[in-house]
Design an enzyme around this catalytic site. Structure first.
Site, PDB file in Angstrom:
ATOM      1  N   LYS A  13       1.040  -1.643  -0.164  1.00 45.28           N
ATOM      2  CA  LYS A  13       0.059  -0.260  -0.104  1.00 45.28           C
ATOM      3  C   LYS A  13       1.144   1.347  -0.006  1.00 45.28           C
ATOM      4  O   LYS A  13       1.023   2.375  -0.952  1.00 45.28           O
ATOM      5  CB  LYS A  13      -1.181  -0.156   1.361  1.00 45.28           C
ATOM      6  CG  LYS A  13      -1.884  -1.834   0.956  1.00 45.28           C
ATOM      7  CD  LYS A  13      -3.245  -1.364   2.486  1.00 45.28           C
ATOM      8  CE  LYS A  13      -1.828  -0.944   4.026  1.00 45.28           C
ATOM      9  NZ  LYS A  13      -0.928  -2.192   4.278  1.00 45.28           N
ATOM     10  N   ARG A  88     -10.777  -0.122   7.730  1.00 43.84           N
ATOM     11  CA  ARG A  88      -9.977  -1.610   8.050  1.00 43.84           C
ATOM     12  C   ARG A  88     -11.288  -2.107   9.205  1.00 43.84           C
ATOM     13  O   ARG A  88     -10.911  -3.069   9.588  1.00 43.84           O
ATOM     14  CB  ARG A  88      -9.016  -0.893   9.375  1.00 43.84           C
ATOM     15  CG  ARG A  88      -7.737  -1.826   8.565  1.00 43.84           C
ATOM     16  CD  ARG A  88      -6.474  -1.052   9.878  1.00 43.84           C
ATOM     17  NE  ARG A  88      -5.397  -1.383  10.345  1.00 43.84           N
ATOM     18  CZ  ARG A  88      -4.545  -1.548   9.433  1.00 43.84           C
ATOM     19  NH1 ARG A  88      -4.467  -0.215   8.760  1.00 43.84           N
ATOM     20  NH2 ARG A  88      -3.420  -2.185   9.289  1.00 43.84           N
ATOM     21  N   ARG A 127      11.828  -4.009   5.912  1.00 45.99           N
ATOM     22  CA  ARG A 127      11.302  -3.143   5.530  1.00 45.99           C
ATOM     23  C   ARG A 127      12.439  -1.593   6.215  1.00 45.99           C
ATOM     24  O   ARG A 127      12.414  -2.406   8.009  1.00 45.99           O
ATOM     25  CB  ARG A 127       9.931  -2.280   5.955  1.00 45.99           C
ATOM     26  CG  ARG A 127       9.350  -1.848   5.320  1.00 45.99           C
ATOM     27  CD  ARG A 127       8.358  -0.863   5.225  1.00 45.99           C
ATOM     28  NE  ARG A 127       7.370  -1.390   6.545  1.00 45.99           N
ATOM     29  CZ  ARG A 127       6.087  -1.762   6.841  1.00 45.99           C
ATOM     30  NH1 ARG A 127       5.405  -1.524   5.532  1.00 45.99           N
ATOM     31  NH2 ARG A 127       4.917  -1.626   7.428  1.00 45.99           N
ATOM     32  N   ARG A 169      10.200  -0.419  12.093  1.00 55.30           N
ATOM     33  CA  ARG A 169       8.879  -0.045  12.201  1.00 55.30           C
ATOM     34  C   ARG A 169       9.485  -1.277  13.674  1.00 55.30           C
ATOM     35  O   ARG A 169       9.001  -1.865  13.895  1.00 55.30           O
ATOM     36  CB  ARG A 169       7.943   0.019  11.796  1.00 55.30           C
ATOM     37  CG  ARG A 169       7.739   1.819  11.072  1.00 55.30           C
ATOM     38  CD  ARG A 169       6.477   0.957  10.269  1.00 55.30           C
ATOM     39  NE  ARG A 169       4.964   0.538  10.368  1.00 55.30           N
ATOM     40  CZ  ARG A 169       3.954   0.065   9.497  1.00 55.30           C
ATOM     41  NH1 ARG A 169       3.817   0.506   9.102  1.00 55.30           N
ATOM     42  NH2 ARG A 169       3.050  -0.787  10.052  1.00 55.30           N
ATOM     43  N   ARG A 180      -0.824  -8.657  13.430  1.00 63.72           N
ATOM     44  CA  ARG A 180      -1.886  -7.096  12.625  1.00 63.72           C
ATOM     45  C   ARG A 180      -2.618  -8.504  11.232  1.00 63.72           C
ATOM     46  O   ARG A 180      -3.001  -7.958  10.906  1.00 63.72           O
ATOM     47  CB  ARG A 180      -0.950  -6.472  12.001  1.00 63.72           C
ATOM     48  CG  ARG A 180      -0.346  -5.861  12.632  1.00 63.72           C
ATOM     49  CD  ARG A 180       1.613  -5.428  12.384  1.00 63.72           C
ATOM     50  NE  ARG A 180       1.687  -4.603  10.927  1.00 63.72           N
ATOM     51  CZ  ARG A 180       2.694  -4.652  10.916  1.00 63.72           C
ATOM     52  NH1 ARG A 180       4.318  -5.371  11.245  1.00 63.72           N
ATOM     53  NH2 ARG A 180       2.965  -4.137   9.196  1.00 63.72           N
TER      54      ARG A 180
HETATM   55  P1  AP5 Z   1       4.739  -1.487   2.401  1.00 66.27           P
HETATM   56  O1  AP5 Z   1       4.162  -0.702   1.313  1.00 66.27           O
HETATM   57  O2  AP5 Z   1       5.716  -0.458   2.930  1.00 66.27           O
HETATM   58  O3  AP5 Z   1       3.466  -2.475   2.533  1.00 66.27           O
HETATM   59  P2  AP5 Z   1       2.010  -1.612   3.721  1.00 66.27           P
HETATM   60  O4  AP5 Z   1       0.279  -2.328   2.199  1.00 66.27           O
HETATM   61  O5  AP5 Z   1       2.291   0.022   3.468  1.00 66.27           O
HETATM   62  O6  AP5 Z   1       1.746  -2.677   4.471  1.00 66.27           O
HETATM   63  P3  AP5 Z   1       2.266  -1.919   6.361  1.00 66.27           P
HETATM   64  O7  AP5 Z   1       3.173  -2.790   7.090  1.00 66.27           O
HETATM   65  O8  AP5 Z   1       1.765  -0.602   6.585  1.00 66.27           O
HETATM   66  O9  AP5 Z   1       0.527  -1.981   6.647  1.00 66.27           O
HETATM   67  P4  AP5 Z   1      -0.581  -2.050   7.646  1.00 66.27           P
HETATM   68  O10 AP5 Z   1      -1.130  -2.202   7.499  1.00 66.27           O
HETATM   69  O11 AP5 Z   1      -0.213  -3.615   8.628  1.00 66.27           O
HETATM   70  O12 AP5 Z   1       0.496  -0.588   8.342  1.00 66.27           O
HETATM   71  P5  AP5 Z   1      -0.358   0.714   9.011  1.00 66.27           P
HETATM   72  O13 AP5 Z   1       0.745   1.477   9.040  1.00 66.27           O
HETATM   73  O14 AP5 Z   1      -1.365   1.037   7.766  1.00 66.27           O
HETATM   74  O15 AP5 Z   1       5.837  -2.453   1.816  1.00 66.27           O
HETATM   75  C1  AP5 Z   1       6.322  -3.216   2.792  1.00 66.27           C
HETATM   76  C2  AP5 Z   1       7.768  -4.224   2.580  1.00 66.27           C
HETATM   77  O16 AP5 Z   1       7.652  -5.112   0.931  1.00 66.27           O
HETATM   78  C3  AP5 Z   1       9.110  -2.654   2.146  1.00 66.27           C
HETATM   79  O17 AP5 Z   1       9.989  -2.690   2.130  1.00 66.27           O
HETATM   80  C4  AP5 Z   1       8.757  -2.853   0.571  1.00 66.27           C
HETATM   81  O18 AP5 Z   1       9.711  -2.411  -0.357  1.00 66.27           O
HETATM   82  C5  AP5 Z   1       8.012  -4.342  -0.485  1.00 66.27           C
HETATM   83  N1  AP5 Z   1       7.413  -4.288  -0.895  1.00 66.27           N
HETATM   84  C6  AP5 Z   1       6.587  -3.647  -1.837  1.00 66.27           C
HETATM   85  N2  AP5 Z   1       6.238  -4.291  -2.670  1.00 66.27           N
HETATM   86  C7  AP5 Z   1       7.128  -5.294  -2.718  1.00 66.27           C
HETATM   87  C8  AP5 Z   1       6.660  -6.061  -3.901  1.00 66.27           C
HETATM   88  N3  AP5 Z   1       5.920  -6.069  -4.483  1.00 66.27           N
HETATM   89  N4  AP5 Z   1       7.946  -7.334  -3.628  1.00 66.27           N
HETATM   90  C9  AP5 Z   1       8.420  -6.985  -3.336  1.00 66.27           C
HETATM   91  N5  AP5 Z   1       8.917  -6.470  -2.066  1.00 66.27           N
HETATM   92  C10 AP5 Z   1       8.184  -5.334  -1.995  1.00 66.27           C
HETATM   93  O19 AP5 Z   1      -1.234   0.368  10.087  1.00 66.27           O
HETATM   94  C11 AP5 Z   1      -0.100   0.548  10.878  1.00 66.27           C
HETATM   95  C12 AP5 Z   1      -0.898  -0.029  12.516  1.00 66.27           C
HETATM   96  O20 AP5 Z   1      -1.119   1.175  12.891  1.00 66.27           O
HETATM   97  C13 AP5 Z   1      -1.896  -1.158  12.190  1.00 66.27           C
HETATM   98  O21 AP5 Z   1      -1.378  -2.289  12.634  1.00 66.27           O
HETATM   99  C14 AP5 Z   1      -2.677   0.022  13.841  1.00 66.27           C
HETATM  100  O22 AP5 Z   1      -2.615  -0.657  15.438  1.00 66.27           O
HETATM  101  C15 AP5 Z   1      -3.083   1.058  12.982  1.00 66.27           C
HETATM  102  N6  AP5 Z   1      -3.932   1.872  12.165  1.00 66.27           N
HETATM  103  C16 AP5 Z   1      -3.583   2.412  11.699  1.00 66.27           C
HETATM  104  N7  AP5 Z   1      -5.143   2.451  10.793  1.00 66.27           N
HETATM  105  C17 AP5 Z   1      -5.828   1.883  11.212  1.00 66.27           C
HETATM  106  C18 AP5 Z   1      -7.493   1.795  10.967  1.00 66.27           C
HETATM  107  N8  AP5 Z   1      -7.734   2.205  10.531  1.00 66.27           N
HETATM  108  N9  AP5 Z   1      -8.069   1.461  12.109  1.00 66.27           N
HETATM  109  C19 AP5 Z   1      -7.150   1.055  12.713  1.00 66.27           C
HETATM  110  N10 AP5 Z   1      -6.246   0.955  13.162  1.00 66.27           N
HETATM  111  C20 AP5 Z   1      -5.088   0.958  12.529  1.00 66.27           C
HETATM  112 ZN    ZN Z   2       2.088   1.390   5.350  1.00 68.03          ZN
END
Ligand code: AP5
Ligand code: ZN
Length: 220
Positions: A13, A88, A127, A169, A180
């Site tokens: 994402k 979410r 990451r 992170r 997660r």
């Molecule tokens: P990356 O693009 O960074 O992945 P991402 O989908 O953004 O993953 P996140 O870990 O950020 O998602 P998340 O939903 O767990 O976290 P969020 O910050 O939203 O890619 C990951 C890695 O893979 C990178 O190193 C990249 O280079 C590599 N990569 C990408 N594509 C690739 C490919 N095709 N091939 C190879 N490598 C690749 O949320 C964090 C926390 O916040 C949650 O756990 C929760 O506690 C809270 N939170 C956030 N939003 C809410 C909500 N709406 N409701 C409740 N709690 C929430």
């Molecule tokens: Zn993200």
């Protein structure tokens, strides 16, 4: 247009959202980034969210919906926005829809990135992020120029554009990731049924360039 970028942790994402921003000229709204900023700034929201995020659980619907509601009132969201990590839960989706309906708006497309769970561990554990810009790197799949074949350490992992150190992170551990993923499957996947008519599924278990080619095809 209003686009939801949907997918499990590590599905890409954060990697693809900036490219959609460039393509359609609407801002990326990442609730994860906003919550991490609140934690870093020590605000009331941040204080409430910190422990939940570190354990890999979901922050309460009221808190995240409140953050999003405030953000989408801002001028730069007038022509649309890209939601990364929100909604979410089905309740968050319903609250978003109700909020948009007030101004006769609605979500145009849900782009659902699909990646098997076993691939996500390696992506998450390798990451490194540049905090100020949100740029995301990977020690193996997307190394910064500074790594140059060496071992990933805070000294060798530097942002390509600023040269500033990258960091990992605190919720990118195997333990937090399993929480997660559990939250994703139990509480987030049901959203796809809620938005059934506007979901485009993308196979995100391919290299970044191929994933982007598929995303481009389904942009509204
Ligand atoms: P990356 O693009 O960074 O992945 P991402 O989908 O953004 O993953 P996140 O870990 O950020 O998602 P998340 O939903 O767990 O976290 P969020 O910050 O939203 O890619 C990951 C890695 O893979 C990178 O190193 C990249 O280079 C590599 N990569 C990408 N594509 C690739 C490919 N095709 N091939 C190879 N490598 C690749 O949320 C964090 C926390 O916040 C949650 O756990 C929760 O506690 C809270 N939170 C956030 N939003 C809410 C909500 N709406 N409701 C409740 N709690 C929430
Ligand atoms: Zn993200």
């Amino acid at each position: 247009s209003i686009i939801i970028l949907f997918g499990p942790p590590g599905s890409g994402k954060g990697t693809h959202a900036p490219k959609i921003v460039e393509e359609i000229g609407a801002p990326q709204l990442s609730t994860g980034d906003m919550l991490r900023a609140a934690v870093a700034a020590g605000t009331e929201v941040g204080t409430k969210a910190k422990a939940v995020m570190e354990s890999g659980g979901l922050v309460s619907d009221d808190i995240v919906v409140g953050i999003i509601k405030d953000r989408i009132q801002e001028d730069d969201c007038a022509k649309g926005f890209i939601l990364d990590g929100f909604p979410r839960t089905v309740d968050q989706a319903k609250m978003l829809d109700a909020c948009l309906a007030e101004t006769s708006e609605k979500v145009a497309r849900v782009i659902a990135l699909q990646v098997p769970d076993d691939v996500l561990t390696e992506r998450i554990c390798g990451r490194w992020i540049h905090k100020a810009s949100g740029r995301s790197y990977h020690s193996k799949f997307a190394p910064p120029k500074s790594l140059a074949g060496r071992d990933p350490t805070p000294e060798t992992m530097l942002d390509d554009e600023t040269g500033e150190p990258l960091m990992q992170r605190s919720d990118d551990t195997e333990e937090a990731l399993s929480q997660r993923l559990q939250a994703y499957h139990a509480q987030t996947v049901p959203i796809l049924e809620h938005y059934e008519a506007i979901v485009s599924v993308v196979d995100a278990n391919q290299d970044v360039a191929s994933v982007w080619t598929e995303i481009e095809k389904v942009l509204p």
